[in-house]
Design a protein around this motif. Structure first.
Motif, PDB file in Angstrom:
ATOM      1  N   VAL A  79       0.652  -1.258   0.047  1.00 41.17           N
ATOM      2  CA  VAL A  79       0.134   0.327  -0.157  1.00 41.17           C
ATOM      3  C   VAL A  79       0.270   1.222   0.180  1.00 41.17           C
ATOM      4  O   VAL A  79       0.860   2.829  -0.357  1.00 41.17           O
ATOM      5  N   HIS A  80       2.209   0.805   0.629  1.00 37.11           N
ATOM      6  CA  HIS A  80       2.750   2.254   0.694  1.00 37.11           C
ATOM      7  C   HIS A  80       3.023   2.395  -0.719  1.00 37.11           C
ATOM      8  O   HIS A  80       4.053   3.629  -1.082  1.00 37.11           O
ATOM      9  N   ALA A  81       4.011   1.425  -1.436  1.00 34.72           N
ATOM     10  CA  ALA A  81       4.412   1.788  -2.460  1.00 34.72           C
ATOM     11  C   ALA A  81       3.271   2.250  -3.594  1.00 34.72           C
ATOM     12  O   ALA A  81       3.312   3.116  -4.518  1.00 34.72           O
TER      13      ALA A  81
ATOM     14  N   LYS B 155      -6.145   2.358   8.780  1.00 38.15           N
ATOM     15  CA  LYS B 155      -6.501   1.245   9.573  1.00 38.15           C
ATOM     16  C   LYS B 155      -6.953  -0.002   8.487  1.00 38.15           C
ATOM     17  O   LYS B 155      -7.577  -0.072   7.996  1.00 38.15           O
ATOM     18  N   VAL B 156      -7.017  -0.897   8.875  1.00 43.37           N
ATOM     19  CA  VAL B 156      -8.327  -2.417   8.263  1.00 43.37           C
ATOM     20  C   VAL B 156      -8.541  -3.010   9.511  1.00 43.37           C
ATOM     21  O   VAL B 156      -8.788  -3.676   9.847  1.00 43.37           O
TER      22      VAL B 156
ATOM     23  N   VAL C  84     -11.495  -0.528   4.672  1.00 41.91           N
ATOM     24  CA  VAL C  84     -10.018   0.492   4.994  1.00 41.91           C
ATOM     25  C   VAL C  84      -9.904   1.263   4.753  1.00 41.91           C
ATOM     26  O   VAL C  84     -10.438   2.203   4.464  1.00 41.91           O
ATOM     27  N   LEU C  85      -9.613   2.013   6.161  1.00 42.75           N
ATOM     28  CA  LEU C  85      -9.503   3.549   6.392  1.00 42.75           C
ATOM     29  C   LEU C  85      -8.210   4.582   6.416  1.00 42.75           C
ATOM     30  O   LEU C  85      -7.406   3.892   7.019  1.00 42.75           O
TER      31      LEU C  85
ATOM     32  N   ILE D 191      -7.489  -6.638  -0.445  1.00 42.44           N
ATOM     33  CA  ILE D 191      -6.915  -5.451   1.532  1.00 42.44           C
ATOM     34  C   ILE D 191      -6.314  -4.388   0.445  1.00 42.44           C
ATOM     35  O   ILE D 191      -6.249  -3.630   0.329  1.00 42.44           O
ATOM     36  N   ILE D 192      -5.810  -4.946  -1.553  1.00 47.82           N
ATOM     37  CA  ILE D 192      -5.387  -4.142  -2.097  1.00 47.82           C
ATOM     38  C   ILE D 192      -6.187  -3.006  -2.849  1.00 47.82           C
ATOM     39  O   ILE D 192      -5.952  -1.915  -2.745  1.00 47.82           O
ATOM     40  N   GLU D 193      -7.569  -3.784  -2.880  1.00 43.80           N
ATOM     41  CA  GLU D 193      -8.225  -2.789  -3.954  1.00 43.80           C
ATOM     42  C   GLU D 193      -9.057  -2.549  -3.233  1.00 43.80           C
ATOM     43  O   GLU D 193      -9.046  -0.849  -3.259  1.00 43.80           O
TER      44      GLU D 193
END
Length: 182
Positions: A96-98, A123-124, A139-140, A159-161
């Motif tokens: 997610v950072h990338a 946050k997940v 995801v927030l 989670i990526i989407e």
């Protein structure tokens, strides 16, 4: 945010917006603290939000090293702004950072104000723990431009989407706020 003053609680579009929010909440979204995502949704439903960019594709590559070594992820992204396309890549401490870094790097070419935007909280929430790793997640993302702080949300069984959806809302919210200053 300035929203169309002609829209009232009795306007037909209001029911459409409420229905859309309820449907998204049924699918895992939690808008209580993600008011920036609500603003983006409302502006889109009112037809008052232009398309700042569109995703062509992205690719994430994760790398796991020996225990104790730094873990890296890389993201390659291709976006379109108007008639122009931009391809860029970035590394991050995780996928997610990338992805966040690559998206902002690609868009800063068109929208320099995004250089100040930073993700400050992530946050997940697992929506149905009984589904284990196949569970939908919410995801927030909390972001800042150094002056304002806003929260956006995304939901998916991937989670990526879910993260991507929240990242896009964050960027679109910032661009919408910048546009409304004038």
């Amino acid at each position: 945010m300035r929203i169309d003053p002609s829209v009232t609680k009795f306007s037909p579009i209001t029911e459409q917006i409420i229905s859309k929010i309820k449907n998204l909440e049924y699918h895992g979204y939690q808008f209580e603290t993600a008011l920036a995502s609500v603003d983006v949704l409302i502006f889109k439903e009112l037809g008052k939000m232009r398309e700042y960019f569109s995703l062509r594709h992205f690719k994430i590559i994760g790398e796991q090293n020996a225990e104790g070594a730094e873990q890296l992820a890389s993201a390659l992204i291709k976006i379109r702004v108007g008639e122009q396309e931009e391809i860029t890549a970035a590394e991050g401490a995780g996928p997610v950072h990338a992805l966040d870094k690559a998206l902002r790097k690609a868009l800063e070419v068109f929208y320099p104000s995004l250089a100040k935007v930073r993700l400050i909280d992530y946050k997940v929430r697992v929506m149905s723990p009984e589904d284990a790793t196949a569970a939908p997640v919410c995801v927030l993302i909390e972001s800042t431009d150094g002056k304002n702080i806003w929260t956006t949300v995304g939901a998916s069984s991937d989670i990526i989407e879910a993260s991507w959806k929240a990242l896009v809302d964050s960027i679109e919210y910032k661009l919408l706020k910048d546009e409304q200053k004038f």
